[in-house]
Scaffold this motif. Structure first.
Motif, PDB file in Angstrom:
ATOM      1  N   TYR A 193      51.853 -12.111   6.556  1.00 59.02           N
ATOM      2  CA  TYR A 193      52.085 -13.127   6.720  1.00 59.02           C
ATOM      3  C   TYR A 193      51.132 -14.505   6.083  1.00 59.02           C
ATOM      4  O   TYR A 193      50.072 -13.963   5.993  1.00 59.02           O
ATOM      5  CB  TYR A 193      52.206 -13.788   7.824  1.00 59.02           C
ATOM      6  N   ASN A 212      43.436  -1.949  15.059  1.00 60.15           N
ATOM      7  CA  ASN A 212      44.500  -1.078  16.411  1.00 60.15           C
ATOM      8  C   ASN A 212      44.902   0.441  15.517  1.00 60.15           C
ATOM      9  O   ASN A 212      45.255   0.876  16.404  1.00 60.15           O
ATOM     10  CB  ASN A 212      45.527  -2.111  16.195  1.00 60.15           C
ATOM     11  N   GLY A 221      39.367  -5.856  21.941  1.00 62.64           N
ATOM     12  CA  GLY A 221      40.377  -5.333  19.704  1.00 62.64           C
ATOM     13  C   GLY A 221      40.091  -5.787  19.356  1.00 62.64           C
ATOM     14  O   GLY A 221      39.781  -5.200  18.144  1.00 62.64           O
ATOM     15  N   ILE A 222      39.291  -6.933  18.745  1.00 57.70           N
ATOM     16  CA  ILE A 222      38.471  -7.762  17.652  1.00 57.70           C
ATOM     17  C   ILE A 222      36.995  -6.788  17.564  1.00 57.70           C
ATOM     18  O   ILE A 222      37.023  -6.694  16.639  1.00 57.70           O
ATOM     19  CB  ILE A 222      38.516  -8.731  18.544  1.00 57.70           C
ATOM     20  N   VAL A 237      52.903  -4.614   2.009  1.00 61.49           N
ATOM     21  CA  VAL A 237      52.933  -2.912   1.214  1.00 61.49           C
ATOM     22  C   VAL A 237      54.164  -2.011   2.300  1.00 61.49           C
ATOM     23  O   VAL A 237      54.428  -1.654   3.580  1.00 61.49           O
ATOM     24  CB  VAL A 237      51.529  -2.250   1.948  1.00 61.49           C
ATOM     25  N   ARG A 253      47.878 -18.614  10.905  1.00 63.91           N
ATOM     26  CA  ARG A 253      49.444 -17.172  11.517  1.00 63.91           C
ATOM     27  C   ARG A 253      48.696 -17.029  12.771  1.00 63.91           C
ATOM     28  O   ARG A 253      47.629 -16.628  13.502  1.00 63.91           O
ATOM     29  CB  ARG A 253      49.897 -16.305  10.806  1.00 63.91           C
ATOM     30  N   ALA A 303      39.494  -6.790  11.500  1.00 63.94           N
ATOM     31  CA  ALA A 303      39.211  -5.020  10.851  1.00 63.94           C
ATOM     32  C   ALA A 303      39.342  -5.514   9.471  1.00 63.94           C
ATOM     33  O   ALA A 303      38.328  -5.241   8.018  1.00 63.94           O
ATOM     34  CB  ALA A 303      39.954  -3.820  11.097  1.00 63.94           C
ATOM     35  N   GLY A 317      44.819 -12.197  23.419  1.00 66.34           N
ATOM     36  CA  GLY A 317      43.597 -12.814  24.380  1.00 66.34           C
ATOM     37  C   GLY A 317      42.373 -13.899  24.306  1.00 66.34           C
ATOM     38  O   GLY A 317      42.507 -15.098  24.543  1.00 66.34           O
ATOM     39  N   GLU A 318      42.396 -14.005  22.180  1.00 65.87           N
ATOM     40  CA  GLU A 318      41.368 -14.002  21.495  1.00 65.87           C
ATOM     41  C   GLU A 318      39.758 -14.178  22.245  1.00 65.87           C
ATOM     42  O   GLU A 318      38.838 -15.269  21.635  1.00 65.87           O
ATOM     43  CB  GLU A 318      42.322 -15.731  21.250  1.00 65.87           C
ATOM     44  N   CYS A 319      39.380 -13.817  23.031  1.00 66.06           N
ATOM     45  CA  CYS A 319      38.003 -13.409  23.627  1.00 66.06           C
ATOM     46  C   CYS A 319      37.102 -12.705  22.565  1.00 66.06           C
ATOM     47  O   CYS A 319      37.749 -11.856  22.252  1.00 66.06           O
ATOM     48  CB  CYS A 319      38.408 -13.093  25.328  1.00 66.06           C
ATOM     49  N   LYS A 352      48.759 -15.786  16.651  1.00 65.76           N
ATOM     50  CA  LYS A 352      49.331 -14.010  16.662  1.00 65.76           C
ATOM     51  C   LYS A 352      49.140 -13.577  18.768  1.00 65.76           C
ATOM     52  O   LYS A 352      47.964 -14.640  19.033  1.00 65.76           O
ATOM     53  CB  LYS A 352      48.013 -13.358  15.820  1.00 65.76           C
ATOM     54  N   GLU A 383      48.091  -9.306   2.671  1.00 65.16           N
ATOM     55  CA  GLU A 383      48.041  -8.893   3.870  1.00 65.16           C
ATOM     56  C   GLU A 383      49.959  -9.415   3.784  1.00 65.16           C
ATOM     57  O   GLU A 383      50.282 -11.046   3.395  1.00 65.16           O
ATOM     58  CB  GLU A 383      47.513 -10.444   4.187  1.00 65.16           C
ATOM     59  N   ARG A 410      43.365 -17.445  16.588  1.00 63.50           N
ATOM     60  CA  ARG A 410      43.719 -16.022  15.807  1.00 63.50           C
ATOM     61  C   ARG A 410      44.134 -16.691  14.629  1.00 63.50           C
ATOM     62  O   ARG A 410      43.988 -16.866  13.604  1.00 63.50           O
ATOM     63  CB  ARG A 410      44.668 -15.298  16.170  1.00 63.50           C
ATOM     64  N   GLY A 454      39.761  -7.316  26.380  1.00 61.52           N
ATOM     65  CA  GLY A 454      39.253  -8.123  25.278  1.00 61.52           C
ATOM     66  C   GLY A 454      38.426  -7.864  24.804  1.00 61.52           C
ATOM     67  O   GLY A 454      38.039  -8.345  23.918  1.00 61.52           O
TER      68      GLY A 454
HETATM   69  C1  LIG Z   1      47.722  -9.522  25.330  1.00 55.43           C
HETATM   70  C2  LIG Z   1      47.423  -9.171  24.699  1.00 55.43           C
HETATM   71  C3  LIG Z   1      46.018  -9.611  24.556  1.00 55.43           C
HETATM   72  C4  LIG Z   1      44.234  -9.453  23.884  1.00 55.43           C
HETATM   73  N1  LIG Z   1      43.419  -9.963  23.615  1.00 55.43           N
HETATM   74  C5  LIG Z   1      42.230  -9.825  23.415  1.00 55.43           C
HETATM   75  C6  LIG Z   1      41.281 -10.478  23.273  1.00 55.43           C
HETATM   76  O1  LIG Z   1      40.847 -11.178  24.460  1.00 55.43           O
HETATM   77  N2  LIG Z   1      40.020 -10.047  22.426  1.00 55.43           N
HETATM   78  C7  LIG Z   1      40.083  -8.517  22.169  1.00 55.43           C
HETATM   79  O2  LIG Z   1      39.162  -8.551  21.193  1.00 55.43           O
HETATM   80  N3  LIG Z   1      41.053  -8.822  21.498  1.00 55.43           N
HETATM   81  C8  LIG Z   1      42.737  -8.672  22.771  1.00 55.43           C
HETATM   82  N4  LIG Z   1      43.583  -8.259  21.397  1.00 55.43           N
HETATM   83  C9  LIG Z   1      43.135  -6.726  20.418  1.00 55.43           C
HETATM   84  C10 LIG Z   1      43.730  -7.922  19.950  1.00 55.43           C
HETATM   85  O3  LIG Z   1      44.311  -8.785  19.264  1.00 55.43           O
HETATM   86  C11 LIG Z   1      43.550  -6.281  18.414  1.00 55.43           C
HETATM   87  O4  LIG Z   1      43.041  -5.358  18.709  1.00 55.43           O
HETATM   88  C12 LIG Z   1      43.076  -6.958  17.168  1.00 55.43           C
HETATM   89  O5  LIG Z   1      44.632  -8.427  16.434  1.00 55.43           O
HETATM   90  C13 LIG Z   1      43.263  -5.946  16.339  1.00 55.43           C
HETATM   91  O6  LIG Z   1      42.900  -6.441  14.776  1.00 55.43           O
HETATM   92  P1  LIG Z   1      43.366  -5.750  13.442  1.00 55.43           P
HETATM   93  O7  LIG Z   1      42.651  -6.766  12.361  1.00 55.43           O
HETATM   94  O8  LIG Z   1      43.259  -3.857  13.592  1.00 55.43           O
HETATM   95  O9  LIG Z   1      44.696  -5.727  13.564  1.00 55.43           O
HETATM   96  P2  LIG Z   1      46.054  -7.090  13.249  1.00 55.43           P
HETATM   97  O10 LIG Z   1      45.333  -8.604  13.806  1.00 55.43           O
HETATM   98  O11 LIG Z   1      47.034  -6.657  13.707  1.00 55.43           O
HETATM   99  O12 LIG Z   1      46.721  -7.300  11.919  1.00 55.43           O
HETATM  100  C14 LIG Z   1      46.717  -6.246  10.991  1.00 55.43           C
HETATM  101  C15 LIG Z   1      46.949  -7.739   9.865  1.00 55.43           C
HETATM  102  O13 LIG Z   1      48.140  -6.556   9.450  1.00 55.43           O
HETATM  103  C16 LIG Z   1      49.145  -7.221   8.523  1.00 55.43           C
HETATM  104  N5  LIG Z   1      50.107  -5.988   7.968  1.00 55.43           N
HETATM  105  C17 LIG Z   1      50.473  -5.805   9.074  1.00 55.43           C
HETATM  106  N6  LIG Z   1      51.078  -4.194   8.595  1.00 55.43           N
HETATM  107  C18 LIG Z   1      50.967  -5.193   6.951  1.00 55.43           C
HETATM  108  C19 LIG Z   1      52.242  -4.169   6.036  1.00 55.43           C
HETATM  109  N7  LIG Z   1      52.868  -3.395   6.259  1.00 55.43           N
HETATM  110  N8  LIG Z   1      51.574  -4.633   4.714  1.00 55.43           N
HETATM  111  C20 LIG Z   1      50.341  -5.541   4.137  1.00 55.43           C
HETATM  112  N9  LIG Z   1      50.342  -5.926   5.874  1.00 55.43           N
HETATM  113  C21 LIG Z   1      50.321  -6.030   7.081  1.00 55.43           C
HETATM  114  C22 LIG Z   1      49.405  -7.613   9.846  1.00 55.43           C
HETATM  115  O14 LIG Z   1      50.197  -8.959   9.244  1.00 55.43           O
HETATM  116  C23 LIG Z   1      48.092  -8.305  10.365  1.00 55.43           C
HETATM  117  O15 LIG Z   1      47.701  -9.345  10.084  1.00 55.43           O
HETATM  118  C24 LIG Z   1      44.981  -8.235  22.421  1.00 55.43           C
HETATM  119  C25 LIG Z   1      45.728  -8.161  22.559  1.00 55.43           C
HETATM  120  C26 LIG Z   1      46.931  -8.391  22.831  1.00 55.43           C
HETATM  121  C27 LIG Z   1      48.262  -6.962  23.333  1.00 55.43           C
END
Ligand SMILES: Cc1cc2nc3c(=O)[nH]c(=O)nc-3n(C[C@H](O)[C@H](O)[C@H](O)COP(=O)(O)OP(=O)(O)OC[C@H]3O[C@@H](n4cnc5c(N)ncnc54)[C@H](O)[C@@H]3O)c2cc1C
Length: 412
Positions: free
Chosen positions: A36, A298, A310-311, A129, A40, A15, A45-47, A42, A34, A105, A308
């Motif tokens: 980390y 998220n 979330g991405i 942050v 890295r 996002a 499921g990575e679909c 994470k 960021e 990821r 799957g």
């Molecule tokens: C078991 C499981 C299986 C899944 N399988 C799938 C799938 O197959 N396909 C799919 O589309 N989705 C899947 N998802 C969901 C998907 O992983 C998430 O919805 C997605 O990662 C959300 O992206 P995001 O960018 O919102 O958040 P994130 O990917 O969580 O990224 C947030 C980033 O913010 C950083 N961060 C957090 N707090 C701070 C801070 N205070 N300061 C600086 N940086 C910070 C973190 O380090 C992280 O890198 C799955 C989830 C789970 C639990």
């Protein structure tokens, strides 16, 4: 690096990086923070649904994604007890990218964040942050800590985008770890294997008592097994497998409950340590936090990962927000229009994502309950097309962002 920006993005996952690329390419001064170092791994499921692949082309990572990702996902399965029922996945109506793919990821998130840096976003990494304050009515201030104990920085901007996911302390409210425990809390695990036995392009959904998950063959022929399990079910697994770490106790429960998993992993070995995260609490949060503070991915809302999606929601919510922010830059920087954009974004977010969050919750609750799963299995045995329809209902082929060329509104 400078400390005053047009927009600060907290979190460099799919996002945050998507928003950083789009805003930076539109000429905004952007910082993305960021915590980390990448690459890295994470829990995921990575679909990656086909609905994102044309967006990757527009973001400028399409070629690298195509070169790295695993096979096209053409079938979906239901793996319960001794059975594995398979049906077609519906193709997405985008001739160049009809099928989803799988990419670790550690690769996807790195590609996107590197692209943000190449688009002139300032990438603060690894920086965290810690908390957010308002220095005056207009500018918001982020207080950062770096890896070295005494490294601190203060950045400010009129627009703040929460993209920090949902699994860690929220720097905006500073809440997370003090939430009361619930038996329904979900813990998520991921294992990555080599030499697994699963047909390429098939995505079996796993249903087992107290949880659900999925497995798939992805990049480098590695199999990803990712699942969620309720707190009470995890406790029972651990009581049954005394001495085993939580991930192995839970994996044993999944393998015992799903013959397809036992078969796929019979000769497989782990390529990296298990990852775990939790508790996760899917649901709708708040896409618009307050004046000038928006949430994407998220941080705005989270579907049960049984679908799957979330991405997709992360990338598409970022896109949607940027489409609204970019043409209003001058007003936003002058402290106007934030309310209007916030209301508009929140309404569009709800129209686009509420249904899939509810459908995912329904499927998740069916999958976790053996009686409901048995009833579903009986239906799918008779009409396997239910699985195809379920993927449609779960928005696997639903277009949220128009991709007929870079949307004009993204160009200032
Ligand atoms: C078991 C499981 C299986 C899944 N399988 C799938 C799938 O197959 N396909 C799919 O589309 N989705 C899947 N998802 C969901 C998907 O992983 C998430 O919805 C997605 O990662 C959300 O992206 P995001 O960018 O919102 O958040 P994130 O990917 O969580 O990224 C947030 C980033 O913010 C950083 N961060 C957090 N707090 C701070 C801070 N205070 N300061 C600086 N940086 C910070 C973190 O380090 C992280 O890198 C799955 C989830 C789970 C639990």
């Amino acid at each position: 690096m400078k400390t005053n920006y047009d927009a600060i993005i907290v979190g460099g996952g799919p996002a945050g990086s998507t928003a950083a690329i789009l805003l930076a390419q539109a000429g905004w001064s952007v910082a993305v923070i960021e915590k980390y170092a990448f690459p890295r791994r994470k829990v995921c499921g990575e679909c990656i649904a086909a609905t994102n692949l044309a967006l990757f082309d527009l973001l400028g990572i399409g070629l690298q994604f195509d070169a790295l990702a695993g096979p096209e996902l053409r079938s979906v399965g239901l793996c319960v007890g001794e059975e594995m029922l398979i049906a077609d996945l519906p193709p997405f109506a985008e001739p160049s990218h009809p099928w989803g793919r799988v990419l670790g990821r550690e690769h996807l998130d790195t590609l996107l964040l590197q692209r943000a840096a190449a688009s002139s976003a300032d990438v603060w990494q690894p920086w965290t942050v810690k908390h957010v304050s308002h220095s005056d009515n207009l500018r918001k201030t982020c207080h950062l800590v770096g890896r070295a104990a005494d490294a601190t920085a203060t950045l400010s901007a009129p627009v703040l985008i929460a993209a920090h996911g949902s699994w860690e302390t929220d720097p905006f409210t500073e809440q997370r770890h003090d939430l009361p425990h619930r038996e329904s809390d979900l813990f998520a695990f991921k294992g990555t294997y080599r030499d697994a036995c699963l047909a390429p392009g098939v995505l079996p959904v796993l249903a087992f008592p107290g949880g659900y998950g999925g497995m798939v063959l992805g990049d480098h022929d590695h199999l990803t097994l990712a699942f969620c399990i309720r707190r009470d079910a995890l406790r029972t697994c651990r009581e049954r497998s005394v001495g085993l770490p939580a991930a192995l106790a839970a994996q044993a429960h999944v393998a015992l409950s799903c013959a397809g998993v036992r078969h796929a992993l019979a000769d497989a070995s782990l390529v990296a340590p298990w990852l775990a995260v939790g508790p996760i609490r899917p649901g709708i949060r708040s896409p618009w936090r307050y004046d000038g503070v928006f949430a994407i991915g998220n941080a705005a809302g989270e579907a049960h990962p049984i679908l799957g999606e979330g991405i997709s929601m992360a990338i598409q919510s970022a896109w949607m927000l940027c489409e609204l922010l970019i043409p209003r830059r001058a007003e936003l920087v002058a402290g106007r229009a934030a309310d209007e954009v916030g209301r508009h974004y929140a309404a569009r977010w709800r129209r686009s994502f509420t249904a899939r969050i509810r459908v995912a919750a329904l499927f998740a609750h069916i999958a976790m309950r053996p009686r409901a799963t048995a009833a579903l299995l009986a239906l799918v045995r008779r009409w396997p097309g239910i699985l195809t329809t379920s993927a449609r209902l779960g928005a696997k082929v639903h277009r949220v962002v128009k991709t007929d060329g870079r949307p004009k509104r993204l160009v200032t």
